[in-house]
Motif scaffolding. Structure first.
Motif: not given
Length: 302
Positions: A95, A112-114, A118
């Motif tokens: 992250s 980042h989205d991944n 998250r």
């Protein structure tokens, strides 16, 4: 399967060697099962090797694959043969982080989205349930609720480990993942304030004012250090200090030989580096040694 089994849950490659490298090597040598689960590949880590700066996330973005190799080398140094990535390599991305004005880590502005931070907690914990029910460890080690120094991935690893252990023990949860298993003892890694103050004093007396230069041996310390009374367990793995040092050196993009860990070792010896501390947060405290602390994570387990 060895009779006694330890599972460690860490956020990035190198965290395991820093925190419990000597304990891992000791237990492997004693024939105990040691399994490491790493939650990300450390894609956002700072690169300390100039010739490898092209691997950085804002350039080629290949640091994670390189750190995977560093982790392989570190585990070979410690003798650990069972090490895995949570959900498989690449499932969750590092992250990243930034520093708060108060001196602890916080989440980065752009994630980042991944990113692991998250991740859906139940999904990530279920990946760990699968490992727990396969390995059936009596002991689990992870971070405290603040992740030591506030790194979002450390905090998330703590949450995943604690929730994963709870779900793994519930017979009706995901029967398809195997028979329920209740981890008998859970520990959070830590370093006592008193021990860190001793190390800082040794450095200053040796004339080293650069390692941990912002920390006063007699003043306030960062929240990663634990009040002495909260340390329940101290594993003396000093005979494996050299293996821990070899594992640290394997993580070359993250740890330099002139860094603070090596400064501490030079002033206190590899035996002191092999003394690793823990807080028991689930389970019964086993027999204690002369200092009033357990000396074995498996203490009290038949």
């Amino acid at each position: 399967m060895p009779d006694l089994r330890l599972l460690l849950v860490h956020a990035h490659p190198d965290d395991e060697s820093i925190g419990q490298g000597a304990t891992m090597a000791k237990y492997v040598a004693e024939g105990r099962g040691v399994t490491l689960v790493t939650c990300t590949a450390g894609e956002m880590g700072e690169i300390l090797v100039p010739e490898l700066e092209h691997l950085a996330a804002d350039r080629e973005d290949k640091l994670g694959e390189h750190r995977r190799g560093e982790l392989d080398a570190a585990m070979a140094a410690l003798g650990v043969t069972d090490h895995r990535f949570l959900g498989g390599f690449g499932r969750y991305r590092d992250s990243g982080m930034q520093w708060h004005d108060d001196g602890h880590a916080i989440a980065a502005d752009d994630i980042h989205d991944n990113a692991f931070w998250r991740a859906d907690l139940t999904e990530a914990a279920t990946h760990l349930v699968e490992v727990i029910r396969e390995v059936r460890p009596q002991v689990l080690v992870t971070y405290d609720q603040f992740g030591g120094y506030g790194h979002p991935d450390h905090i998330q690893a703590h949450r995943v480990a604690m929730y994963g252990a709870q779900l793994a023990a519930a017979p009706s949860y995901r029967r398809d993942l195997g028979e329920a298993w209740d981890v008998a003892k859970i520990y959070w890694g830590g370093i006592s304030e008193g021990r860190m103050r001793e190390g800082l004093r040794a450095l200053r007396e040796a004339g080293d004012d650069t390692a941990f230069e912002s920390w006063d041996p007699d003043g306030p310390l960062p929240p990663m250090f634990v009040p002495d009374a909260d340390i329940t367990t101290e594993v003396d793995a000093g005979d494996y200090g050299e293996q821990k040092m070899a594992a640290l050196k394997a993580h070359a993009t993250q740890i330099t030989t002139d860094g603070p860990f090596f400064a501490l070792s030079n002033n206190q010896g590899s035996a002191a580096l092999g003394l690793e501390q823990f807080r028991l947060v689930k389970g019964e405290l086993g027999p204690v040694g002369p200092e009033g602390r357990e000396t074995d994570l498996f203490a009290g387990i038949a």
